[in-house]
Design a protein around this motif. Sequence first.
Motif, short mmCIF file in Angstrom:
data_model
loop_
_atom_site.label_atom_id
_atom_site.label_comp_id
_atom_site.label_asym_id
_atom_site.label_seq_id
_atom_site.Cartn_x
_atom_site.Cartn_y
_atom_site.Cartn_z
N LYS A 229 2.67 3.51 8.04
CA LYS A 229 2.28 2.14 7.76
C LYS A 229 1.21 2.10 6.67
O LYS A 229 1.25 1.27 5.76
CB LYS A 229 1.75 1.48 9.03
CG LYS A 229 1.36 0.02 8.83
CD LYS A 229 0.88 -0.61 10.13
CE LYS A 229 0.51 -2.07 9.90
NZ LYS A 229 0.01 -2.72 11.14
N ALA A 230 0.24 3.02 6.74
CA ALA A 230 -0.82 3.06 5.74
C ALA A 230 -0.26 3.39 4.36
O ALA A 230 -0.70 2.85 3.35
CB ALA A 230 -1.88 4.09 6.14
N GLU A 231 0.73 4.29 4.35
CA GLU A 231 1.34 4.67 3.07
C GLU A 231 2.05 3.48 2.44
O GLU A 231 1.95 3.25 1.24
CB GLU A 231 2.34 5.81 3.29
CG GLU A 231 2.99 6.31 2.01
CD GLU A 231 3.96 7.44 2.25
OE1 GLU A 231 4.22 8.21 1.31
OE2 GLU A 231 4.47 7.55 3.38
N LEU A 232 2.75 2.70 3.28
CA LEU A 232 3.44 1.54 2.77
C LEU A 232 2.46 0.50 2.25
O LEU A 232 2.64 -0.08 1.17
CB LEU A 232 4.30 0.92 3.87
CG LEU A 232 5.29 -0.15 3.43
CD1 LEU A 232 6.31 0.42 2.44
CD2 LEU A 232 6.01 -0.74 4.62
N GLU A 233 1.39 0.26 2.99
CA GLU A 233 0.40 -0.73 2.56
C GLU A 233 -0.31 -0.29 1.28
O GLU A 233 -0.76 -1.12 0.50
CB GLU A 233 -0.62 -0.98 3.67
CG GLU A 233 -0.03 -1.75 4.85
CD GLU A 233 -1.08 -2.16 5.86
OE1 GLU A 233 -2.26 -1.81 5.66
OE2 GLU A 233 -0.72 -2.84 6.83
N SER A 234 -0.39 1.03 1.07
CA SER A 234 -1.02 1.51 -0.16
C SER A 234 -0.19 1.16 -1.39
O SER A 234 -0.69 1.17 -2.51
CB SER A 234 -1.23 3.03 -0.09
OG SER A 234 0.01 3.72 -0.24
N LEU A 235 1.09 0.84 -1.16
CA LEU A 235 1.95 0.44 -2.27
C LEU A 235 1.67 -0.98 -2.73
O LEU A 235 2.14 -1.41 -3.78
CB LEU A 235 3.42 0.56 -1.87
CG LEU A 235 3.91 1.96 -1.50
CD1 LEU A 235 5.36 1.90 -1.04
CD2 LEU A 235 3.76 2.93 -2.66
N LEU A 236 0.92 -1.73 -1.92
CA LEU A 236 0.59 -3.11 -2.28
C LEU A 236 -0.59 -3.10 -3.25
O LEU A 236 -1.71 -3.47 -2.93
CB LEU A 236 0.23 -3.92 -1.02
CG LEU A 236 1.36 -4.07 0.00
CD1 LEU A 236 0.85 -4.74 1.25
CD2 LEU A 236 2.51 -4.87 -0.59
N SER A 237 -0.31 -2.66 -4.46
CA SER A 237 -1.37 -2.48 -5.45
C SER A 237 -1.22 -3.40 -6.65
O SER A 237 -1.89 -3.22 -7.65
CB SER A 237 -1.40 -1.02 -5.92
OG SER A 237 -0.13 -0.65 -6.44
N GLY A 238 -0.30 -4.37 -6.54
CA GLY A 238 -0.12 -5.31 -7.64
C GLY A 238 -1.35 -6.17 -7.82
O GLY A 238 -2.18 -6.31 -6.92
N GLU A 239 -1.44 -6.79 -8.99
CA GLU A 239 -2.63 -7.57 -9.34
C GLU A 239 -2.92 -8.67 -8.32
O GLU A 239 -4.07 -8.94 -7.99
CB GLU A 239 -2.44 -8.19 -10.73
CG GLU A 239 -3.62 -9.03 -11.20
CD GLU A 239 -3.40 -9.62 -12.57
OE1 GLU A 239 -4.20 -10.47 -12.98
OE2 GLU A 239 -2.41 -9.24 -13.24
N ALA A 240 -1.87 -9.30 -7.81
CA ALA A 240 -2.07 -10.43 -6.90
C ALA A 240 -1.64 -10.12 -5.47
O ALA A 240 -1.62 -11.02 -4.62
CB ALA A 240 -1.31 -11.65 -7.41
N ASP A 241 -1.30 -8.87 -5.16
CA ASP A 241 -0.78 -8.55 -3.83
C ASP A 241 -1.73 -8.92 -2.71
O ASP A 241 -1.29 -9.30 -1.61
CB ASP A 241 -0.44 -7.05 -3.74
CG ASP A 241 0.90 -6.74 -4.39
OD1 ASP A 241 1.60 -7.69 -4.78
OD2 ASP A 241 1.24 -5.55 -4.51
#
Length: 322
Positions: free
Chosen positions: A56-68
């Motif tokens: 889950k942490a790995e997936l959330e780390s993908l939320l790195s977009g400017e507005a994520d």
Amino acid sequence: MRERTQLQTNLDRYHGIQKDLDDALTLIELGEMEDDEDTVVEGEQGLRALKDQVAKAELESLLSGEADSNDCYLQVNAGAGGTEAQDWAQILLRMYTRWAEQHGYKVEYVEESDGEEAGIKSATVKVSGHNAFGWLKTESGVHRLVRISPYDSAARRHTSFSSVWVYPVVDDTIEIEILDKDLRVDTYRASGAGGQHVNRTESAVRITHMPSGIVVACQSERSQHQNRDHAMKMLRARLYEAELRRREEAAQATEDAKSDIGWGHQIRSYVLQPYQMVKDLRTGVETSDTQGVLDGDIDPFMQASLASKLTGTERRGETAAG
């Protein structure tokens, strides 16, 4: 402060994972040394739980977009299908509201247009909470429903469409940073009316913002200092307007890219008759627990879509084929 809090949360999670890993490995090591099977089992259970936490942490780390990390607006529009589609739009809105509430997000209704007989023609809600846009952005697209319509006296099977559009909440307080190195300041003697002092001294100021090419000038004040201050205010206003125009053009480009709300453009199908199946046409993820999905259990679809978008493995060709 929000960025600092987010970074601190990520660091705390990392250190927590590291500690849990060390504890689980220590338990297994001690159990093996003392031939204590229960201790070994406890350590292995800790590792399995940690595996899910890390995924889950790995997936959330993908939320790195400017507005994520931003809050977002979620808009639902009924498409082809009349009353049946309007009812489907309301079901979708309920699904996303349930999902948001289950994840601790705040939901505020911004706009809602009721259907003629049932359901809604359109609705917009604001979803507030960390990474709201990052998660929900994967839901933008057309959603297709197949069921026996409760609005058909002949009890025939109907196919309906509704669209979902998600966009981030953007803070309108635009910070205009102007660096001295980006400016060319020229002074010159004012021309025209303005009095003897204005015309006799180099009090007029022209400022060129080199990165954007914007030029402003002021000669209305008596002193060079006053004219410079006025010119800087004008420059800030010009840069602010340019940023607003850029945003509007980007929003229009996004709007123009929207698909028709109908057959061949759907991202997900929800089949309630003659069998029970919800299938994401981008990633192939599917489930027969249709009621669970409609009650807000859409995490597997969102996670798969997010991962596929960021790794470039989304099966785009299946969207039209579905």
